[in-house]
Design an enzyme around this catalytic site. Sequence first.
Site, PDB file in Angstrom:
ATOM      1  N   HIS A  75       0.829  -1.218   0.000  1.00 43.41           N
ATOM      2  CA  HIS A  75       0.000   0.000   0.000  1.00 43.41           C
ATOM      3  C   HIS A  75       0.862   1.266   0.000  1.00 43.41           C
ATOM      4  O   HIS A  75       0.497   2.269   0.614  1.00 43.41           O
ATOM      5  CB  HIS A  75      -0.951   0.026   1.206  1.00 43.41           C
ATOM      6  CG  HIS A  75      -1.959  -1.091   1.212  1.00 43.41           C
ATOM      7  ND1 HIS A  75      -3.223  -0.965   0.707  1.00 43.41           N
ATOM      8  CD2 HIS A  75      -1.880  -2.362   1.671  1.00 43.41           C
ATOM      9  CE1 HIS A  75      -3.889  -2.102   0.852  1.00 43.41           C
ATOM     10  NE2 HIS A  75      -3.093  -2.967   1.433  1.00 43.41           N
ATOM     11  N   ASN A 148     -10.295  -2.837   2.644  1.00 38.47           N
ATOM     12  CA  ASN A 148     -10.014  -2.824   1.208  1.00 38.47           C
ATOM     13  C   ASN A 148     -11.303  -2.547   0.441  1.00 38.47           C
ATOM     14  O   ASN A 148     -12.389  -2.531   1.025  1.00 38.47           O
ATOM     15  CB  ASN A 148      -9.444  -4.171   0.763  1.00 38.47           C
ATOM     16  CG  ASN A 148      -7.965  -4.333   1.125  1.00 38.47           C
ATOM     17  OD1 ASN A 148      -7.246  -3.353   1.311  1.00 38.47           O
ATOM     18  ND2 ASN A 148      -7.519  -5.566   1.226  1.00 38.47           N
TER      19      ASN A 148
HETATM   20 FE1  HDD Z   1      -2.465  -4.794   5.496  1.00 40.82          FE
HETATM   21  C1  HDD Z   1      -1.005  -1.759   5.139  1.00 40.82           C
HETATM   22  C2  HDD Z   1      -5.421  -3.526   4.381  1.00 40.82           C
HETATM   23  C3  HDD Z   1      -3.818  -7.970   5.494  1.00 40.82           C
HETATM   24  C4  HDD Z   1       0.267  -5.967   7.013  1.00 40.82           C
HETATM   25  N1  HDD Z   1      -3.078  -3.014   4.865  1.00 40.82           N
HETATM   26  C5  HDD Z   1      -2.321  -1.872   4.794  1.00 40.82           C
HETATM   27  C6  HDD Z   1      -3.122  -0.785   4.323  1.00 40.82           C
HETATM   28  C7  HDD Z   1      -4.374  -1.293   4.104  1.00 40.82           C
HETATM   29  C8  HDD Z   1      -4.340  -2.684   4.451  1.00 40.82           C
HETATM   30  C9  HDD Z   1      -5.573  -0.525   3.596  1.00 40.82           C
HETATM   31  C10 HDD Z   1      -2.646   0.612   4.063  1.00 40.82           C
HETATM   32  C11 HDD Z   1      -2.939   1.535   5.196  1.00 40.82           C
HETATM   33  C12 HDD Z   1      -2.512   2.931   4.819  1.00 40.82           C
HETATM   34  O1  HDD Z   1      -3.190   3.550   3.987  1.00 40.82           O
HETATM   35  O2  HDD Z   1      -1.499   3.364   5.335  1.00 40.82           O
HETATM   36  N2  HDD Z   1      -4.222  -5.606   4.955  1.00 40.82           N
HETATM   37  C13 HDD Z   1      -5.348  -4.897   4.621  1.00 40.82           C
HETATM   38  C14 HDD Z   1      -6.482  -5.788   4.580  1.00 40.82           C
HETATM   39  C15 HDD Z   1      -6.020  -7.042   4.879  1.00 40.82           C
HETATM   40  C16 HDD Z   1      -4.610  -6.923   5.129  1.00 40.82           C
HETATM   41  C17 HDD Z   1      -7.896  -5.366   4.270  1.00 40.82           C
HETATM   42  C18 HDD Z   1      -6.762  -8.333   4.982  1.00 40.82           C
HETATM   43  C19 HDD Z   1      -8.016  -8.420   5.283  1.00 40.82           C
HETATM   44  N3  HDD Z   1      -1.872  -6.635   6.092  1.00 40.82           N
HETATM   45  C20 HDD Z   1      -2.585  -7.808   6.041  1.00 40.82           C
HETATM   46  C21 HDD Z   1      -1.858  -8.857   6.700  1.00 40.82           C
HETATM   47  C22 HDD Z   1      -0.688  -8.281   7.154  1.00 40.82           C
HETATM   48  C23 HDD Z   1      -0.727  -6.894   6.760  1.00 40.82           C
HETATM   49  C24 HDD Z   1      -2.322 -10.281   6.857  1.00 40.82           C
HETATM   50  C25 HDD Z   1       0.452  -8.900   7.906  1.00 40.82           C
HETATM   51  C26 HDD Z   1       0.394  -9.952   8.648  1.00 40.82           C
HETATM   52  N4  HDD Z   1      -0.661  -4.015   5.919  1.00 40.82           N
HETATM   53  C27 HDD Z   1       0.300  -4.670   6.604  1.00 40.82           C
HETATM   54  C28 HDD Z   1       1.487  -3.801   6.948  1.00 40.82           C
HETATM   55  C29 HDD Z   1       1.080  -2.429   6.340  1.00 40.82           C
HETATM   56  C30 HDD Z   1      -0.274  -2.741   5.730  1.00 40.82           C
HETATM   57  C31 HDD Z   1       2.806  -4.377   6.518  1.00 40.82           C
HETATM   58  C32 HDD Z   1       2.062  -1.769   5.413  1.00 40.82           C
HETATM   59  C33 HDD Z   1       2.128  -0.325   5.819  1.00 40.82           C
HETATM   60  C34 HDD Z   1       1.368  -0.243   7.036  1.00 40.82           C
HETATM   61  O3  HDD Z   1       0.885  -1.471   7.359  1.00 40.82           O
HETATM   62  O4  HDD Z   1       1.176   0.756   7.696  1.00 40.82           O
HETATM   63  O5  HDD Z   1       1.625  -3.700   8.333  1.00 40.82           O
END
Ligand code: HDD
Length: 701
Positions: A75, A148
Amino acid sequence: MTNTTKSSASPSRKPEATADPAAHTVLVTNQGVPIGDNQNSLKAGLRGPVLLEDFILREKITHFDHERIPERIVHARGSAAHGYFEAYKALPDLTRAAPFREAGKITPVFARFSTVAGERGSADTARDVRGFAVKFYTDEGNWDLVGNNIPVFFIQDAMKFPDLIHAVKPEPHHGMPQAASAHDTFWDFASLSPETTHTLMWVMSDRGIPRSLRMMQGFGVHTFRLVNALGKSHFVKFHWKPLLGTHALVWDEAVVLAGADSDFHRRDLWEAIEAGEFPEWELGLQVFTEAQAEAFSFDVLDATKLIPEELVPVTPVGRMVLNRNPDNFFAETEQVAFCAAHVIPGIDFSNDPLLAGRIHSYIDTQISRLGGVNFHELPINAPKVPIHNNQRDGLHRMAVPTGRVAYEPNSLGGGCPFQAGAAGFASFPQAVQDDKVRGKPEKFSDHYSQATLFWDSQTPLEQAHIAAGFRFELSKLTVPAIQERMVASLVNVSRDLAGTVAQGLGMKLPAALARALPRAPKPEVAHSPALSLTALPGDGGIRTRKVAILVADGVLGTSVATVVQALKAADAVPCIIAKRLGEVATSDDTALQATGTYENSSPALFDALVLADGETGVAAMSQTQAVQDFIHSHHNHGKTLLVLGLAEVLLEQAGIRMFLPGGAPDPGVILSAPHSVAQETANFIHAMGKHRHTERLLALL
Ligand code: HDD
């Protein structure tokens, strides 16, 4: 001081200008020292060496050298806006959560929309899931609904998240492709992980290429809990529905837009808010009990499954309005830190194993991305409620705690800050009694029932686009075994879909991939109209839609002026396009200004097309290849065309049929005689409200 920070989350207005602007005009260093000369470094003589003592130069360059922070691992590409959430009514039976305490309750929000795979500078229109993250600055702390635009996810357990992301990101040896899943490693992983199938169906559908961030749904994806003041809990799924309806690009438009305006979605959101056209979504809840959940044919803890709205209806509970653009992209959009673990009293987690991993991951990722544990003190992340706790120090600490007590219990600080007790957050006391295991419940292994439900709930045009999406992506692979495995998996979704894809890949239809759960429970519904994009057409208005009006010297100015006026009255954005900018020499001396040129305006940037009338002008346009390109592009993408008077010859020149295959006139191609311009413009505006003419798109397949 020039580096004044502003409060970032007032619900509606830009911060007030300061009383004394002159006080802000002197350039100073970060230590507040006025800078006399910002053009020249300090040298020993005009042609001599630059001196190390030039602290002004060194501070400026050092700060610059460290301007970039690590981008989000997923993202990374996103756009955001401020706004507010307004509750329709109090929900005391369901939750004690602050935003739902009373009717009309306003909670400031900051929402960020994103693509998943691409890097920070990647194109907006890539085929991808879109992030839909909302930070609610509530009276009881920050609640982040990090969702999402698709209600299901690729995988069921956080254990597989790094594998999924490594597979979709550019391949590590050569760093290609950027922001695209159409490559071997992604489909290798997907084809070996049938749990991805349902989400793949959504991503290959038009949901993967939204027309606008303002025109997509949002979903919390997981099952959460709502907990009321008595501690009673219900399960819940969160839904955001856009007032403008759900609309998509057509694939080859998305491809063109990636070059014509790689900020297409960011610009669209920004311009709409600047124009006062505030995007709005309704928040809806699917509320259900544990007993209902037990009886479902699927497991509500499985993020690859949704709950059909026909089974549990979505109840609207409030609306979100985004009404203020960020003041500074980096300070706000880039530094905002969403976190799936940020819940407030009244909202709690379910045992979804994907959610469990997220509860850990988001804080962890901010520590390296934002450089330490104090990211919550950045203005965009800071709660609107005062923070009293005994956490201290750490990199970039901004708060200045006073006194000598930083522990609890204490007597020296009068016992402060106290625990909130029953008024504070209390986890729902769900009973847990089981063996420690690594595994999944049986229903998690049904990977296909809901993928089939999704397919069967799409219109023929949507189905055609899904098949084309798979065909395109898989055609980019270099390893036939992956293509075959993936098509074999699709056979379990629909033989028609798999057959169309196989044909496009020039392969025989393979046998179906063995199912992990051969006898899956029978789904409750076989058809769910709410899963089609057509379920939310919007209000039929054309606000913020962009209309290209093609002209040349010698066109009739009056009819163009009539069209421009009517479009503006409908809050659309007309753009007069000619060979060059500036005044157009009209045959009737009506003043017209071209604000776009054929060179700088790709047809894909516009939602509809108008061709101007007038003998000399039309003759000139018939000699312009770009006019033909505009006509073909708009016609092929199902858009509405208004053809004024003599410009009809331009359609003939382009070989455009004005009738659909059955012989009925194409409702999206409107011809206007000189005397009926006002009436036909009204028809044009009405037809444009449909966004696309699906009958034509189907006929062109
Ligand atoms: Fe995630 C970012 C949504 C599964 C780990 N995720 C991130 C963002 C969104 C989502 C919208 C961007 C937020 C922003 O605008 O800063 N992610 C989801 C959804 C998931 C999902 C809807 C499943 C239902 N994500 C998911 C899993 C993991 C992560 C299973 C890790 C185990 N996601 C992350 C992260 C991020 C992230 C690595 C990257 C940047 C941040 O968090 O701030 O922690």
